[in-house]
Write a protein that holds these residues in place. Structure first.
Motif, PDB file in Angstrom:
ATOM      1  N   UNK B 121      44.698 -42.753  10.718  1.00  0.00           N
ATOM      2  CA  UNK B 121      44.344 -41.715  11.685  1.00  0.00           C
ATOM      3  C   UNK B 121      44.868 -40.321  11.296  1.00  0.00           C
ATOM      4  N   UNK B 122      46.140 -40.183  10.874  1.00  0.00           N
ATOM      5  CA  UNK B 122      46.614 -38.844  10.502  1.00  0.00           C
ATOM      6  C   UNK B 122      45.825 -38.232   9.344  1.00  0.00           C
ATOM      7  N   UNK B 123      45.435 -39.066   8.398  1.00  0.00           N
ATOM      8  CA  UNK B 123      44.641 -38.583   7.258  1.00  0.00           C
ATOM      9  C   UNK B 123      43.265 -38.095   7.733  1.00  0.00           C
ATOM     10  N   UNK B 124      42.647 -38.836   8.654  1.00  0.00           N
ATOM     11  CA  UNK B 124      41.340 -38.431   9.187  1.00  0.00           C
ATOM     12  C   UNK B 124      41.486 -37.136   9.989  1.00  0.00           C
ATOM     13  N   UNK B 125      42.569 -37.036  10.767  1.00  0.00           N
ATOM     14  CA  UNK B 125      42.824 -35.807  11.529  1.00  0.00           C
ATOM     15  C   UNK B 125      42.933 -34.604  10.574  1.00  0.00           C
ATOM     16  N   UNK B 126      43.597 -34.825   9.455  1.00  0.00           N
ATOM     17  CA  UNK B 126      43.745 -33.759   8.458  1.00  0.00           C
ATOM     18  C   UNK B 126      42.388 -33.346   7.892  1.00  0.00           C
ATOM     19  N   UNK B 127      41.570 -34.329   7.552  1.00  0.00           N
ATOM     20  CA  UNK B 127      40.227 -34.047   7.011  1.00  0.00           C
ATOM     21  C   UNK B 127      39.409 -33.246   8.022  1.00  0.00           C
ATOM     22  N   UNK B 128      39.459 -33.686   9.279  1.00  0.00           N
ATOM     23  CA  UNK B 128      38.690 -33.023  10.336  1.00  0.00           C
ATOM     24  C   UNK B 128      39.191 -31.592  10.536  1.00  0.00           C
ATOM     25  N   UNK B 251      28.219 -38.393  14.663  1.00  0.00           N
ATOM     26  CA  UNK B 251      28.898 -37.104  14.871  1.00  0.00           C
ATOM     27  C   UNK B 251      27.868 -36.028  15.237  1.00  0.00           C
ATOM     28  N   UNK B 252      26.799 -35.945  14.450  1.00  0.00           N
ATOM     29  CA  UNK B 252      25.828 -34.869  14.683  1.00  0.00           C
ATOM     30  C   UNK B 252      24.999 -35.116  15.945  1.00  0.00           C
ATOM     31  N   UNK B 253      24.470 -36.341  16.076  1.00  0.00           N
ATOM     32  CA  UNK B 253      23.636 -36.630  17.249  1.00  0.00           C
ATOM     33  C   UNK B 253      24.494 -36.627  18.522  1.00  0.00           C
ATOM     34  N   UNK B 254      25.732 -37.106  18.409  1.00  0.00           N
ATOM     35  CA  UNK B 254      26.648 -37.102  19.553  1.00  0.00           C
ATOM     36  C   UNK B 254      26.930 -35.681  20.013  1.00  0.00           C
ATOM     37  N   UNK B 276      40.167 -41.575  27.854  1.00  0.00           N
ATOM     38  CA  UNK B 276      38.867 -40.979  28.171  1.00  0.00           C
ATOM     39  C   UNK B 276      38.099 -40.693  26.868  1.00  0.00           C
ATOM     40  N   UNK B 277      38.802 -40.244  25.851  1.00  0.00           N
ATOM     41  CA  UNK B 277      38.147 -39.998  24.555  1.00  0.00           C
ATOM     42  C   UNK B 277      37.576 -41.309  24.007  1.00  0.00           C
ATOM     43  N   UNK B 278      38.391 -42.372  24.058  1.00  0.00           N
ATOM     44  CA  UNK B 278      37.921 -43.676  23.561  1.00  0.00           C
ATOM     45  C   UNK B 278      36.715 -44.153  24.374  1.00  0.00           C
ATOM     46  N   UNK B 279      36.755 -43.930  25.687  1.00  0.00           N
ATOM     47  CA  UNK B 279      35.630 -44.323  26.546  1.00  0.00           C
ATOM     48  C   UNK B 279      34.376 -43.528  26.216  1.00  0.00           C
ATOM     49  N   UNK B 364      37.389 -42.684  13.661  1.00  0.00           N
ATOM     50  CA  UNK B 364      36.854 -41.415  13.162  1.00  0.00           C
ATOM     51  C   UNK B 364      36.196 -40.619  14.292  1.00  0.00           C
ATOM     52  N   UNK B 365      35.414 -41.315  15.117  1.00  0.00           N
ATOM     53  CA  UNK B 365      34.711 -40.619  16.202  1.00  0.00           C
ATOM     54  C   UNK B 365      35.692 -40.123  17.265  1.00  0.00           C
ATOM     55  N   UNK B 366      36.744 -40.888  17.517  1.00  0.00           N
ATOM     56  CA  UNK B 366      37.758 -40.422  18.480  1.00  0.00           C
ATOM     57  C   UNK B 366      38.410 -39.137  17.984  1.00  0.00           C
ATOM     58  N   UNK B 367      38.744 -39.102  16.701  1.00  0.00           N
ATOM     59  CA  UNK B 367      39.369 -37.895  16.142  1.00  0.00           C
ATOM     60  C   UNK B 367      38.386 -36.716  16.209  1.00  0.00           C
ATOM     61  N   UNK B 368      37.140 -36.975  15.818  1.00  0.00           N
ATOM     62  CA  UNK B 368      36.149 -35.895  15.803  1.00  0.00           C
ATOM     63  C   UNK B 368      35.890 -35.362  17.209  1.00  0.00           C
ATOM     64  N   UNK B 369      35.570 -36.260  18.147  1.00  0.00           N
ATOM     65  CA  UNK B 369      35.188 -35.807  19.491  1.00  0.00           C
ATOM     66  C   UNK B 369      36.370 -35.153  20.226  1.00  0.00           C
TER      67      UNK B 369
END
Lengths: 65, 406
Positions: B121-128, B251-254, B276-279, B364-369
Motif C-alpha cells: 500500500x505505501x508503494x502504491x500511495x507513492x506512485x499515485x 480508475x477512469x470510468x469510476x 467508507x472508501x472501501x465501501x 489500488x482503487x482505495x488508494x486512488x479514490x
C-alpha cells in the motif's frame, strides 16, 4: 458456531481474510486458507457468516456444535 | 404446418449476444439484458456462429452455476460458447478446469494475499502521489487515462511481476489488441504471440539473474522442472494484461461516474473513514462492472436449476454485469450509492476462477479514490459527456480517453 475449511477447494481469493481476519488467514506460499479460530464467538460471527457466503469456492462450512 | 419446436428453445425473439448499451446510458448494462432478466433466470441467446447458449441473468443462479463443479471453463470443450472461431487456449489457466487450473493458480497466488497486498500500500500511495504531482505541474486539461489511470496499475504490476515499465508502450498496445472485441483472430493471435515471446525472454533472463519478483519465482519453477517455460510465459501474459487493463478502466470510468454523481464524489472526497472508501470501491465495482463480455462456461453434466434442465454440452453465458444489477440481490440496483453494502457483488466473478488479483485491485482503487479527488478537488470533465469515447468494442469496458481539467 463451528467453522471448518476445505483447503482443497480454496482458491485463495482472500475474501474471508478481508472480512474476518481474526478467524481466517492465508498461507504465505500459495494463499490457501488457514483457520485461526474454529469456534469464533460474538461479535465475530456475523462477519464469519458473510465470509462463508461470499467464499467463491464454497470452502467454508459453518455448523452449530 | 411448421415443425413443432421444443418448448425450451423458442426460435423467435432470441436476442443476439453481446448486446449494445442504450444511447446516453454509458454506465448501465444493455437494456436487452434487463429484459431477459425479467423474463426469467435462464433464457437463450444467439452467438456469432449461430449457436444458442443459455443466458443466465440473475444473481443467485449466476453464483450457483459459476460455483458448480459440473460447469467447465475449458474453452477447448465442445459446446463452449466461444467469442470467436479461435478455440485454442492461449491465455492460460483462466480457461482450464481443476485440478490443473488450481495447480497453476496456486503457483502465483502468494503476491496477491491480503497481507502481501497491504504491504504494497505505501508503494502504491507513492506512485499515485507522484503521478498527481506530475499532473499538477503539467498541462491542464489532460487525458486522465494516459496520465494517471493506465500508469498506476501498469507501474504496480510491472513491479510485482518484474517487467520493465519502460516497455509499457509495447505491452499496452498488444494487450489493447487482445481485449478489443473487434480484433480479428489473426490480430489477436499476433499480439498474444508477441507478448508471449516477450515474457518468455524475461523468464529466461530471470533464470540467469533472479530477483524478488513473481517472474523470478516462476523461472525458479521452470528451472526445477515443475513448469514448462511456455506455461510460465503464458501466466506472465495473463497477469500482465489482467493487472493493468481492469484497474485502469475502473480508475477512469469510476472517476467519470463520480463526476456525474457530484454528491457521491463530495462524500468520498471529504471522508476520513477508510471503511467508507472501501465501501465506495465495492459499490463502483458493482455498479460499473467493466468485464462486460459475460463469463462463459459449458455444462459437463445435466444440471437442474430454476425449473430448467441444462443439458451436458450446453453452453452458458453468465453476464455478471446484469447480475450486479439484479433487484433480488441489490435494492434499487441502478442507483450508484457509495454508502450501500455491495460487498456481495460478483464483479470479480464467482467460483474457483474468481479474480486472483482482487486484493490488489481493491487496494489500488482505495488508494486512488481516497487521494485523487482530495488532491484535485476541482477536478472536472473537460468537454461534454457525449464526446467521451467509450470502449463498447472492448471485452473490458471503460473509456479510451478522459479529458479532465481542474
Amino acid at each position: 458456531m463451528k467453522v471448518t475449511v476445505d483447503e482443497d477447494k480454496c482458491c485463495g481469493a482472500g475474501q474471508c481474510v478481508l472480512l474476518a481476519p481474526e478467524v481466517f488467514d492465508q498461507r504465505d506460499d500459495d494463499g490457501i486458507v488457514v483457520l485461526l479460530d474454529a469456534e469464533p464467538r460474538e461479535p465475530l460471527q456475523a462477519s464469519v457468516r458473510e465470509a462463508a457466503d461470499v467464499c467463491p469456492a464454497a470452502a467454508i462450512r459453518l455448523s452449530t456444535p | 404446418m411448421t415443425e413443432t419446436l421444443s418448448s425450451d428453445e423458442p426460435q423467435a425473439g432470441i436476442p443476439e449476444y453481446p448486446m449494445r448499451r442504450a444511447q446516453g446510458c454509458p454506465f448501465d448494462p444493455p437494456p436487452t439484458l434487463r429484459d431477459e432478466q425479467e423474463k426469467g433466470p435462464l433464457t437463450k441467446v444467439r452467438l456469432w456462429d449461430g449457436s444458442r447458449p443459455w443466458l443466465v441473468t440473475r444473481y443467485a443462479e449466476q453464483r450457483a452455476l459459476l460455483a458448480d463443479p459440473r460447469v467447465s471453463a475449458d474453452i477447448t470443450r465442445p459446446g463452449y460458447p466461444s467469442q470467436s472461431s479461435s478455440r485454442s487456449n492461449s491465455i492460460g489457466f483462466i480457461l482450464m478446469d481443476d485440478p490443473e487450473h488450481a495447480r497453476l493458480r496456486r503457483m502465483v497466488t502468494a503476491p496477491f494475499t491480503i497481507k502481501r497486498t497491504e504491504a504494497l500500500r505505501p508503494r502504491v500511495q507513492q506512485i499515485v502521489d507522484d503521478l498527481i504531482d506530475d499532473m499538477l505541474a503539467g498541462p491542464n486539461p489532460v487525458d486522465l487515462v494516459e496520465s494517471f489511470a493506465l500508469p498506476v496499475p501498469s507501474l504496480v504490476i510491472c513491479d510485482l511481476l518484474g517487467v520493465p515499465y519502460a516497455d509499457h508502450d509495447f505491452f499496452q498496445d498488444n494487450s489493447k489488441t487482445i481485449i478489443n472485441r473487434d480484433s480479428t483472430d489473426e490480430q489477436r493471435a499476433g499480439a498474444l504471440g508477441r507478448l508471449a515471446e516477450y515474457l518468455d525472454r524475461l523468464v529466461g533472463e530471470k533464470l540467469d539473474r533472479p530477483s524478488e519478483d513473481l517472474l523470478s519465482q516462476l523461472a525458479a519453477r521452470v528451472g526445477a522442472g515443475e513448469l514448462p517455460r511456455g506455461e510460465a510465459a503464458r501466466i506472465g501474459v495473463l497477469l500482465l494484461i489482467a493487472g493493468h487493463e481492469t484497474t485502469a478502466n475502473m480508475i477512469a470510468l469510476g472517476t467519470l461516474a463520480l463526476l456525474q454523481h457530484p454528491e457521491q464524489l463530495t462524500a468520498l472526497r471529504e471522508t476520513q473513514d477508510p471503511k467508507l472508501v472501501a465501501g465506495a470501491v465495492e459499490e463502483l465495482l458493482r455498479y460499473l462492472h467493466i468485464t462486460h463480455s459475460g463469463r462463459r462456461r459449458v455444462a459437463l453434466e445435466d444440471i437442474e436449476i430454476a425449473g430448467q434442465v441444462i443439458r451436458a454440452g450446453d453452453g452458458l453465458i453468465l453476464p455478471n454485469d446484469i447480475g450486479n444489477r439484479d433487484p433480488r440481490a441489490f435494492s434499487d440496483p441502478d442507483r450508484l450509492d457509495i454508502h450501500r453494502d455491495a460487498r456481495h457483488h460478483v464483479a470479480f466473478g464467482f467460483g474457483v476462477h474468481q479474480c486472483l488479483g482482487q486484493p490488489l485491485a481493491r487496494m489500488e482503487l482505495q488508494v486512488v479514490y481516497s487521494t485523487l479527488y482530495r488532491r484535485m478537488p476541482t477536478l472536472r470533465l473537460a468537454g461534454a459527456l457525449e464526446d467521451i469515447p467509450f470502449k463498447h468494442d472492448g471485452s473490458v469496458y471503460g473509456v479510451y480517453e478522459l479529458p479532465v481539467a481542474w
